[in-house]
Design a protein around this motif. Structure first.
Motif, PDB file in Angstrom:
ATOM      1  N   ARG A 348       0.791  -1.204  -0.076  1.00 14.99           N
ATOM      2  CA  ARG A 348      -0.077   0.067  -0.116  1.00 14.99           C
ATOM      3  C   ARG A 348       0.875   1.271  -0.151  1.00 14.99           C
ATOM      4  O   ARG A 348       0.667   2.296  -0.639  1.00 14.99           O
ATOM      5  CB  ARG A 348      -0.873   0.183   1.208  1.00 14.99           C
ATOM      6  CG  ARG A 348      -2.040  -1.174   1.048  1.00 14.99           C
ATOM      7  CD  ARG A 348      -2.842  -0.857   2.292  1.00 14.99           C
ATOM      8  NE  ARG A 348      -3.797  -2.042   2.379  1.00 14.99           N
ATOM      9  CZ  ARG A 348      -3.805  -3.219   3.313  1.00 14.99           C
ATOM     10  NH1 ARG A 348      -2.997  -3.086   4.345  1.00 14.99           N
ATOM     11  NH2 ARG A 348      -4.690  -4.006   3.354  1.00 14.99           N
ATOM     12  N   THR A 349       1.964   1.189   0.773  1.00 18.53           N
ATOM     13  CA  THR A 349       2.923   2.301   0.785  1.00 18.53           C
ATOM     14  C   THR A 349       3.527   2.545  -0.546  1.00 18.53           C
ATOM     15  O   THR A 349       3.432   3.709  -1.130  1.00 18.53           O
ATOM     16  CB  THR A 349       3.869   1.983   1.998  1.00 18.53           C
ATOM     17  OG1 THR A 349       3.307   2.060   3.142  1.00 18.53           O
ATOM     18  CG2 THR A 349       5.099   3.087   1.797  1.00 18.53           C
ATOM     19  N   LEU A 350       3.902   1.570  -1.410  1.00 19.75           N
ATOM     20  CA  LEU A 350       4.377   1.683  -2.572  1.00 19.75           C
ATOM     21  C   LEU A 350       3.448   2.309  -3.576  1.00 19.75           C
ATOM     22  O   LEU A 350       3.766   3.071  -4.374  1.00 19.75           O
ATOM     23  CB  LEU A 350       4.985   0.177  -2.929  1.00 19.75           C
ATOM     24  CG  LEU A 350       6.116  -0.089  -2.114  1.00 19.75           C
ATOM     25  CD1 LEU A 350       6.546  -1.645  -2.657  1.00 19.75           C
ATOM     26  CD2 LEU A 350       7.516   0.679  -2.327  1.00 19.75           C
ATOM     27  N   LEU A 351       2.190   1.716  -3.445  1.00 18.04           N
ATOM     28  CA  LEU A 351       1.259   2.387  -4.480  1.00 18.04           C
ATOM     29  C   LEU A 351       1.109   3.811  -4.257  1.00 18.04           C
ATOM     30  O   LEU A 351       1.448   4.622  -5.299  1.00 18.04           O
ATOM     31  CB  LEU A 351      -0.193   1.743  -4.170  1.00 18.04           C
ATOM     32  CG  LEU A 351      -0.315   0.160  -4.714  1.00 18.04           C
ATOM     33  CD1 LEU A 351      -1.473  -0.465  -4.131  1.00 18.04           C
ATOM     34  CD2 LEU A 351      -0.112  -0.035  -6.298  1.00 18.04           C
ATOM     35  N   GLU A 352       1.301   4.289  -3.003  1.00 16.09           N
ATOM     36  CA  GLU A 352       0.902   5.747  -2.818  1.00 16.09           C
ATOM     37  C   GLU A 352       2.451   6.346  -3.399  1.00 16.09           C
ATOM     38  O   GLU A 352       2.164   7.473  -3.685  1.00 16.09           O
ATOM     39  CB  GLU A 352       0.900   5.946  -1.419  1.00 16.09           C
ATOM     40  CG  GLU A 352       0.521   7.391  -0.808  1.00 16.09           C
ATOM     41  CD  GLU A 352       0.399   7.682   0.601  1.00 16.09           C
ATOM     42  OE1 GLU A 352       0.330   8.648   0.947  1.00 16.09           O
ATOM     43  OE2 GLU A 352       0.086   6.452   1.175  1.00 16.09           O
ATOM     44  N   GLN A 353       3.485   5.839  -2.852  1.00 16.62           N
ATOM     45  CA  GLN A 353       4.653   6.361  -3.471  1.00 16.62           C
ATOM     46  C   GLN A 353       4.868   6.501  -4.977  1.00 16.62           C
ATOM     47  O   GLN A 353       5.282   7.722  -5.243  1.00 16.62           O
ATOM     48  CB  GLN A 353       5.840   5.699  -2.796  1.00 16.62           C
ATOM     49  CG  GLN A 353       5.940   5.883  -1.096  1.00 16.62           C
ATOM     50  CD  GLN A 353       7.130   4.936  -0.695  1.00 16.62           C
ATOM     51  OE1 GLN A 353       7.861   4.158  -1.543  1.00 16.62           O
ATOM     52  NE2 GLN A 353       7.330   5.045   0.489  1.00 16.62           N
ATOM     53  N   HIS A 354       4.329   5.720  -5.509  1.00 14.89           N
ATOM     54  CA  HIS A 354       4.447   5.751  -7.130  1.00 14.89           C
ATOM     55  C   HIS A 354       3.150   6.249  -7.887  1.00 14.89           C
ATOM     56  O   HIS A 354       3.027   6.640  -8.934  1.00 14.89           O
ATOM     57  CB  HIS A 354       4.611   4.560  -7.684  1.00 14.89           C
ATOM     58  CG  HIS A 354       5.936   3.810  -7.277  1.00 14.89           C
ATOM     59  ND1 HIS A 354       7.047   4.054  -7.918  1.00 14.89           N
ATOM     60  CD2 HIS A 354       6.420   2.710  -6.475  1.00 14.89           C
ATOM     61  CE1 HIS A 354       8.301   3.230  -7.334  1.00 14.89           C
ATOM     62  NE2 HIS A 354       7.797   2.751  -6.526  1.00 14.89           N
ATOM     63  N   GLY A 355       2.054   6.832  -7.056  1.00 17.54           N
ATOM     64  CA  GLY A 355       1.069   7.677  -7.526  1.00 17.54           C
ATOM     65  C   GLY A 355       0.372   6.600  -8.344  1.00 17.54           C
ATOM     66  O   GLY A 355      -0.214   7.083  -9.318  1.00 17.54           O
ATOM     67  N   ILE A 356       0.247   5.495  -7.840  1.00 17.42           N
ATOM     68  CA  ILE A 356      -0.599   4.448  -8.681  1.00 17.42           C
ATOM     69  C   ILE A 356      -2.023   4.089  -7.808  1.00 17.42           C
ATOM     70  O   ILE A 356      -1.886   3.673  -6.531  1.00 17.42           O
ATOM     71  CB  ILE A 356       0.093   3.082  -8.989  1.00 17.42           C
ATOM     72  CG1 ILE A 356       1.418   3.393  -9.914  1.00 17.42           C
ATOM     73  CG2 ILE A 356      -0.508   2.065  -9.652  1.00 17.42           C
ATOM     74  CD1 ILE A 356       2.304   2.157  -9.956  1.00 17.42           C
ATOM     75  N   VAL A 432       9.089  -2.992  -9.829  1.00 20.89           N
ATOM     76  CA  VAL A 432       8.326  -2.879 -10.918  1.00 20.89           C
ATOM     77  C   VAL A 432       7.127  -1.944 -10.963  1.00 20.89           C
ATOM     78  O   VAL A 432       6.833  -1.300 -12.094  1.00 20.89           O
ATOM     79  CB  VAL A 432       7.442  -4.532 -10.466  1.00 20.89           C
ATOM     80  CG1 VAL A 432       6.226  -4.459 -11.559  1.00 20.89           C
ATOM     81  CG2 VAL A 432       8.655  -5.604 -10.749  1.00 20.89           C
ATOM     82  N   LEU A 433       6.786  -1.373  -9.749  1.00 20.55           N
ATOM     83  CA  LEU A 433       5.962  -0.245  -9.939  1.00 20.55           C
ATOM     84  C   LEU A 433       6.403   0.929 -10.530  1.00 20.55           C
ATOM     85  O   LEU A 433       5.834   1.915 -11.086  1.00 20.55           O
ATOM     86  CB  LEU A 433       5.272  -0.021  -8.453  1.00 20.55           C
ATOM     87  CG  LEU A 433       4.319  -1.206  -7.803  1.00 20.55           C
ATOM     88  CD1 LEU A 433       4.014  -0.975  -6.397  1.00 20.55           C
ATOM     89  CD2 LEU A 433       3.208  -1.281  -8.708  1.00 20.55           C
ATOM     90  N   ALA A 434       7.815   1.287 -10.288  1.00 16.83           N
ATOM     91  CA  ALA A 434       8.342   2.239 -10.910  1.00 16.83           C
ATOM     92  C   ALA A 434       8.343   2.280 -12.514  1.00 16.83           C
ATOM     93  O   ALA A 434       8.157   3.159 -13.015  1.00 16.83           O
ATOM     94  CB  ALA A 434       9.843   2.430 -10.526  1.00 16.83           C
ATOM     95  N   ARG A 435       8.304   1.083 -12.920  1.00 21.35           N
ATOM     96  CA  ARG A 435       8.423   0.610 -14.497  1.00 21.35           C
ATOM     97  C   ARG A 435       6.824   1.184 -14.881  1.00 21.35           C
ATOM     98  O   ARG A 435       6.630   1.465 -15.772  1.00 21.35           O
ATOM     99  CB  ARG A 435       8.879  -0.620 -14.707  1.00 21.35           C
ATOM    100  CG  ARG A 435      10.314  -0.885 -14.524  1.00 21.35           C
ATOM    101  CD  ARG A 435      10.628  -2.239 -14.506  1.00 21.35           C
ATOM    102  NE  ARG A 435      10.487  -2.633 -16.304  1.00 21.35           N
ATOM    103  CZ  ARG A 435      10.798  -3.865 -16.555  1.00 21.35           C
ATOM    104  NH1 ARG A 435      11.193  -4.929 -15.977  1.00 21.35           N
ATOM    105  NH2 ARG A 435      10.579  -4.166 -17.941  1.00 21.35           N
ATOM    106  N   LEU A 436       5.786   0.542 -14.065  1.00 18.11           N
ATOM    107  CA  LEU A 436       4.508   0.566 -14.392  1.00 18.11           C
ATOM    108  C   LEU A 436       3.993   2.096 -14.514  1.00 18.11           C
ATOM    109  O   LEU A 436       3.265   2.488 -15.084  1.00 18.11           O
ATOM    110  CB  LEU A 436       3.608  -0.211 -13.482  1.00 18.11           C
ATOM    111  CG  LEU A 436       3.690  -1.849 -13.857  1.00 18.11           C
ATOM    112  CD1 LEU A 436       2.723  -2.199 -12.983  1.00 18.11           C
ATOM    113  CD2 LEU A 436       3.427  -1.932 -15.262  1.00 18.11           C
TER     114      LEU A 436
END
Length: 437
Positions: A348-356, A432-436
């Protein structure tokens, strides 16, 4: 670039003699290719190309202890030395039945079979025979196996996609071509977590309804928890109106608590089905329930058949799995839940950080990760708005990072996973989320 050339070669070869090239249609959805496994131990699995993965697929759920657990392997090996299956009764059958009736709140007696699908078939027959009624209520997004009489269309990244979502009046579409045209005539399909819908139906039509079958948590479609009071309302209505309440605990059993979701939520159904984690990776399932319903097997009213039911190997696996999960006051279950909480919180934190935009729904050591333009997913309609194609891409990229996840978004954490696994998984998801993004 990760190579999957040997898996690709074996799939091409298998396609000439194995229908679809895979032994279960679910596996065909994996990208870039359905993997061929070489070995597995603990939380790790290795493919024939030499790639190693942290495994959150866990054989689609059964490997609750992780792969090749030493205690489980030892008990299975010991049982095999006495004979794999007898076609007769044996003490292991009695021992596991006793343990389950002690552990599971609703189980005065149990009956063994080999798969979750078989367990559901038996539970529905028992409900119909007990009530003398024929119709079954089930819910959108729940999965109860692939037998003709219960398998409806199931829109998911790794199952057949067909049909619109709606209420009981909508046409109920089969889950696959080849199902009997009349197989679903006795099924009533409702939205889940909707008290008004189920109360209205049961009060109007309970004279024709044998059972309500439900996942106590909608694990297969978003890991959606029951709304406060919803399971209590199901129990109240079915008890009042003479309808059998069935909990399908094939996923939640031996995960949310040793006694399943019914123990965790304090709701006791009339019947339950269990599988997956029960055998720790060996084919094993069961039905448990109240004595006055289960006695229909004893008196011959309901036939319960199966050549391999109660095999020595399966009983040994079930006993070993329970012993390991019970050890040190359930330390393994508590650790699995802590690790899952850490992993879901990190995602959840990573989603928020990457704006996804995305949602991670979880309870115990099972959770669903989805890309969806919503703040929360609390019903099947919301779950249906997820971007399944984007998640399939995420799963493929995670594979390249050494993390194996199911293309549908459903994750399992096992007793073999470690804090190091969680940290490595979150680092991979970050890349991966950075790439997406």
């Amino acid at each position: 670039m990760t190579s999957y050339s040997e898996s690709q070669r074996l799939l091409a070869e298998a396609s000439s003699c194995l229908a679809g090239g895979v032994a279960s249609s679910l596996r065909a959805a994996m990208k870039p290719v359905p993997l061929y496994a070489a070995s597995a131990s603990g939380s790790r699995i290795r493919d024939v190309d030499g790639n190693e993965y942290i495994d959150y697929l866990l054989a689609y759920g059964p490997s609750v202890l992780g792969h090749a657990h030493p205690g489980l392997i030892e008990r299975i090996h010991r049982a095999m030395q006495h004979g794999i299956t007898f076609g007769l009764q044996h003490e292991g059958e009695l021992a596991l039945a006793k343990r389950l009736t002690e552990i599971l709140p609703c189980a005065d007696q149990v009956a063994f079979s080999g798969s979750g699908t078989e367990a559901v078939m038996l539970a529905l027959r028992l409900a119909r025979a007990y009530t003398g009624k024929r119709r079954i209520v089930r819910f959108h997004g729940h999965y109860h196996g692939w037998s003709d009489g219960i398998f409806t269309s199931f829109p998911s990244a790794d199952m057949r996609v067909s049909g619109a979502v709606g209420g009981a009046a909508d046409t109920i579409l089969p889950g696959t071509a080849g199902q009997s045209e009349s197989s679903l005539e006795d099924i009533i399909l409702l939205p889940w977590n909707d008290e008004q819908a189920i109360e209205s139906l049961l009060r109007d039509s309970h004279a024709d309804i044998a059972a309500v079958i439900t996942e106590p948590v909608m694990c297969n479609s978003g890991c959606i928890a029951p709304k406060p009071g919803y399971l209590e309302k199901l129990r109240e209505l079915t008890a009042e109106l003479g309808v059998v309440l069935i909990f399908d605990e094939v996923i939640t059993g031996f995960r949310l608590a040793l006694g399943g979701a019914q123990q965790r939520f304090g709701i006791t159904p009339d019947l339950m089905t269990m599988g997956k984690a029960l055998g720790g990776g060996i084919a094993l399932s069961a039905v448990g329930g109240k004595r006055d319903i289960m006695k229909l097997i004893e008196d011959g009213t309901v036939s319960h058949l199966g050549t391999l039911n109660g095999s020595g190997v399966a009983m040994a696996a079930g006993l070993a799995t329970i012993d390991e999960l019970e050890r040190n006051d359930g330390e393994a279950l508590a650790r699995m839940e802590r690790l899952a909480d850490s992993l879901t919180g990190g995602l959840r934190t990573l989603l928020e950080q990457h704006g996804i935009q995305g949602v991670v729904n979880g309870i115990g050591p099972v959770f669903h990760f989805m890309f969806v333009p919503l703040a929360e997913v609390t019903d099947f309609d919301a779950f249906s708005k997820r971007d399944s194609a984007r998640y399939a891409t995420f799963a493929e990229l995670m594979l390249q990072e050494g993390v194996l996840v199911r293309p549908s978004g459903l994750w399992y954490v096992s007793a073999a996973h470690t804090e190091q696994d969680i940290a490595a998984t979150l680092a991979a998801a970050d890349r991966v989320l950075a790439r997406l993004a």
